[in-house]
Design a protein around this motif. Structure first.
Motif, PDB file in Angstrom:
ATOM      1  N   ALA A 154       0.734  -1.158   0.017  1.00  0.00           N
ATOM      2  CA  ALA A 154      -0.085   0.008  -0.185  1.00  0.00           C
ATOM      3  C   ALA A 154       0.901   1.055   0.270  1.00  0.00           C
ATOM      4  O   ALA A 154       1.637   1.354   0.880  1.00  0.00           O
ATOM      5  N   TYR A 186      -5.634   3.465   3.770  1.00  0.00           N
ATOM      6  CA  TYR A 186      -4.898   2.218   3.289  1.00  0.00           C
ATOM      7  C   TYR A 186      -5.118   1.226   4.340  1.00  0.00           C
ATOM      8  O   TYR A 186      -5.155   0.032   4.007  1.00  0.00           O
ATOM      9  N   LEU A 190      -6.846  -2.257   4.030  1.00  0.00           N
ATOM     10  CA  LEU A 190      -6.207  -3.515   4.114  1.00  0.00           C
ATOM     11  C   LEU A 190      -6.843  -4.510   5.091  1.00  0.00           C
ATOM     12  O   LEU A 190      -6.780  -5.672   5.073  1.00  0.00           O
ATOM     13  N   SER A 243       1.437  -7.025   5.175  1.00  0.00           N
ATOM     14  CA  SER A 243       1.409  -5.940   4.283  1.00  0.00           C
ATOM     15  C   SER A 243       2.263  -4.919   4.474  1.00  0.00           C
ATOM     16  O   SER A 243       2.728  -4.677   5.608  1.00  0.00           O
ATOM     17  N   ILE A 259      -3.264  -0.474  -3.939  1.00  0.00           N
ATOM     18  CA  ILE A 259      -3.014  -1.465  -3.082  1.00  0.00           C
ATOM     19  C   ILE A 259      -3.036  -2.629  -4.189  1.00  0.00           C
ATOM     20  O   ILE A 259      -3.699  -2.958  -5.008  1.00  0.00           O
TER      21      ILE A 259
END
Length: 377
Positions: A154, A186, A190, A243, A259
């Motif tokens: 991201a 973000y 996620l 992530s 993303i």
């Protein structure tokens, strides 16, 4: 609670730059009715109300005391989010706030506890995660199109908000910065895609001690910088997926303001989570090209404020998709990345949250028939 809702009456506290985006959405959502606006500068509230027939301009306290207002839309600066939310909750009103939920997770915990004790509903931006971009990607993951998710990236890179915002001071003090300003989009996305985070590792830098305002009546004025302006982090999800997050006010631009999610049998390109729609692209294991997936989830043609409708139509006892639990989790994750950056140590997340419910493909502008569904009173 539990009775069909005709219209939820909204009062806005805070009539700054962001209010125009909400005012563009609210008239299309027939579950909601704006009845009052307030600001510390009453003239700003009066200017907004003058453009909206039937909407009253009040002082902040008058709005909180007003019996017609059922939900307070909190559009104040981050440092005031908790104070205004707590006052609204104390007045028995539901609250939906701009992100972040509060300036710190300690303040946010007070807001969550107060809302629970008062029996009111708490929602929080960003609601971009409810749009067709993130939700189509969520559907693809849930349908197994990429197999078991392994990782995500991201990225948000820009030169700083002083280039366009006439009063950017709050972006450059603790509680601001690229992570706490843009990170909610973000991190919330996620978590919606991959589930909650259990621990984080972070690094950060602070490249300049001042910034120059580029627009408005203060153009040319120097403002001090007292927070990190480039932040990187690794989020370790409870599912085991990793992530990688990069948020910066120090760079020029990026082509990857989106993303990507990678699984054992495929990869997804997810649109910029600061917008509601956009193409979701899939590349399957063995393919040489990306394919654009058909829209399969989310509110169609959504815009800022759809989270208010989602809250208003959430069944009693259910957490709104853009709810307080997700907002708190995102804030704790971001604070923990900064703490890790300053200590050099992995930081465990203390409070988890449920992965928000998926949004089925839903038209944004509602008919009167939609109002008969169970909703929060």
């Amino acid at each position: 609670m539990g009775q069909p809702l005709n219209v939820l009456n909204i009062g806005i506290v805070g009539c700054g730059n962001i209010v125009a985006q909400y005012l563009a959405t609210l008239p299309s959502l027939e579950t909601l009715k704006l009845v009052a606006v307030a600001d510390l500068d009453l003239a700003r509230a009066e200017a907004v109300a003058a453009e909206l027939p039937g909407v009253r301009a009040l002082s902040v306290q008058e709005l909180l005391d007003d019996g017609e207002v059922e939900l307070v839309l909190n559009l104040t600066i981050p440092a005031a989010h908790a104070q205004v939310a707590l006052a609204a909750i104390a007045a028995g009103k539901h609250v939906y706030g701009e992100k972040p939920l509060a300036a710190t997770s300690a303040e946010a915990a007070e807001v969550l506890a107060a809302a629970a004790a008062a029996g009111v509903t708490l929602g929080c931006a960003p609601d971009t995660v409810l749009g067709t971009g993130t939700q189509t990607a969520r559907r693809a993951i849930d349908d197994g199109l990429i197999g078991r998710p392994i990782s995500a990236t991201a990225t948000m890179m820009c030169p700083g908000h002083e280039r366009w915002h006439p009063n950017p001071d709050f972006y450059y003090v603790p509680g601001g910065g690229p992570l706490l300003d843009m990170g909610p989009y973000y991190v919330s996305s996620l978590v919606t895609l991959l589930g909650p985070v259990q621990s984080v590792i972070g690094a950060a830098s602070h490249t300049r001690d001042s910034r120059t305002i580029a627009t408005g009546p203060r153009a040319g004025e120097q403002i001090p910088v007292s927070t990190d302006t480039h932040v990187s982090g690794v989020l370790i999800h409870e599912s085991g997926a990793l992530s990688t997050l990069v948020m910066s006010f120090d760079a020029v631009a990026t082509q990857a303001a989106n993303i990507e999610v990678h699984g054992e049998t495929g990869s997804l390109i997810v649109p910029d989570p600061n917008i509601f729609d956009g193409e979701v692209k899939l590349r399957r294991l063995g393919d040489s090209e990306w394919e654009t997936l058909p829209v399969s989830g989310g509110y169609v043609d959504a815009s800022r404020g759809i989270g208010l409708h989602d809250l208003a139509t959430t069944a009693p006892g259910r957490e709104p998709r853009a709810g307080g639990a997700l907002a708190f989790h995102a804030l704790e994750v971001m604070e923990s990345v900064l703490r890790s950056a300053h200590t050099g140590q992995l930081v465990k997340i203390e409070r988890t949250c449920p992965r928000p419910d998926a949004v089925p493909l839903t038209q944004t502008t509602l008919t009167r028939e939609a109002l008969s569904s169970p909703a929060r009173a």
